[in-house]
Write an enzyme that holds these catalytic residues in place. Sequence first.
Site, PDB file in Angstrom:
ATOM      1  N   GLY A  24      46.350  34.544  59.308  1.00  0.00           N
ATOM      2  CA  GLY A  24      46.753  34.550  57.726  1.00  0.00           C
ATOM      3  C   GLY A  24      45.208  34.852  56.719  1.00  0.00           C
ATOM      4  O   GLY A  24      45.181  34.417  55.918  1.00  0.00           O
TER       5      GLY A  24
ATOM      6  N   LYS B 106      34.927  40.042  44.950  1.00  0.00           N
ATOM      7  CA  LYS B 106      34.466  38.600  44.890  1.00  0.00           C
ATOM      8  C   LYS B 106      32.829  38.722  44.272  1.00  0.00           C
ATOM      9  O   LYS B 106      32.496  37.761  43.361  1.00  0.00           O
ATOM     10  CB  LYS B 106      34.362  37.764  46.300  1.00  0.00           C
ATOM     11  CG  LYS B 106      35.585  37.477  46.775  1.00  0.00           C
ATOM     12  CD  LYS B 106      35.623  37.125  48.201  1.00  0.00           C
ATOM     13  CE  LYS B 106      37.157  36.601  48.765  1.00  0.00           C
ATOM     14  NZ  LYS B 106      37.305  36.685  50.135  1.00  0.00           N
TER      15      LYS B 106
HETATM   16  N1  HSE Z   1      40.774  38.400  53.093  1.00  0.00           N
HETATM   17  C1  HSE Z   1      40.173  37.112  52.768  1.00  0.00           C
HETATM   18  C2  HSE Z   1      39.106  36.800  53.505  1.00  0.00           C
HETATM   19  C3  HSE Z   1      41.069  36.120  52.320  1.00  0.00           C
HETATM   20  O1  HSE Z   1      39.240  37.052  54.764  1.00  0.00           O
HETATM   21  O2  HSE Z   1      38.011  36.209  53.140  1.00  0.00           O
HETATM   22  C4  HSE Z   1      40.312  35.013  51.621  1.00  0.00           C
HETATM   23  O3  HSE Z   1      39.857  35.596  50.400  1.00  0.00           O
END
Ligand code: HSE
Length: 436
Positions: A181, A199
């Site tokens: 997940g 981000k």
């Molecule tokens: N796909 C993102 C990661 C989930 O692996 O950081 C969290 O933002």
Amino acid sequence: MRQDKKLVIGLFGFGVVGEGIYEVLKKTPSLQAAVKKICIRDGSKHRNAPAALFTTDAGDILNDPAINVVVELISDAEAAYAIVCRALQSRKAVVSANKKMIAEHLQELLRLQAAHGVPLLYEAAVCGSIPVLRNLEEYYDNDLLDGFCGIVNGSTNFILSRMYEDRMDYRSALLQAQSLGFAEADPRLDVEGIDAVNKLAIVLLHGYGIIAPPEHLLHIGISRLHAADAALAAEKGQQVKLTAQARKLSGGAVAAFVLPQFVGSDSQLFQVRNEYNGVVLQTAFADKQFLYGKGAGRFPTASAVLSDLSALRYDYRYEYRKLHGSEGNVLTQDFYLRVYVSFEWDSAVDRTDFEWVEAFHCQGDRQYLIGVIHFERLLQSRWLHRKEVSLVVCPDGFVEDVAARKLRRRSLELAGSPYVDRVGVAIDGYVVEEEP
Ligand code: HSE
């Protein structure tokens, strides 16, 4: 929202994080927050919550005046944007973890918050459980933040850890990140560095007051890394990590990008493994500070959503002080980076793009060079995005004294000792060799 007021929540999405926050809220009655409705796309799936809570009609949440908080946790960024806009227009506070949606619509989301006087909080969007944004907003609400260098994507860090610690192949490591997940619904967002650059765009707003569309920021992920790159790193006692960086340069402008980087054991990022994230902040007077925690996964991400919900109870909202302050930071492409580039054949990478080349190696069918290049020249180079070319920033990637070094080199050449600064000098652990 007053302390005594109950949070009545309309939740969008019941996936990894959506179900996580539902569970977490059940365990934190002190928050006085209750989920009234959960909007999902597929009403036929079995869910681990009472059926009466679920709806497939967004209007059941957005048109319900009793719901005062919308928690948006769906993966479709455009659908999320429509929901968040309608929620803010309906004067509902919003908590979201959707970094793609937020990064791509910063300007409009700022406008909507101001126009309707309601907050949008999104701590979970950057580094999962680590309170990065609240720290940038509150603790670094001055102009003392010189640098941000972070592992901000858990999936890629997990994949790199599994590949280099367990010798797992790339595909199996990615599948494992998906099954746990961590990965995005479209894992290309992770491995191509798009999630990290989304981000970074949010960090630029809160850390420096800069609104930069993520597509304007250079981002290269981990999919083009070659086994030889990791082997070289291991030989030097280093690791390859995917880092998002923003750095205030000596002239005052800000450099920003997402690139793989060699990280030595002297860096705090060296110890950041698996789905953990880590951020090294460089500040004017406190020197370095390090934030560390789980960056992906159900409960770590839900914990940041919970923290935002808790903050809504005392009317917390982002002030965007850096944006509204007098600092006026701007992004620049006028800086130099020391990079390692590996490639398959000699002509693949044009050496004349570099200010100087510090090392060149040819091993089997793979070659690499280490050199200093102007960032704009790197962006314009015809080789940067070739699939057989891999680029990794050296541990101390920013080179700020290029003009002085070039002058020194020129005067040495005039004095008849042309190779003095090319031979036998160790730079970042790499032995500099004379150019062939
Ligand atoms: N796909 C993102 C990661 C989930 O692996 O950081 C969290 O933002």
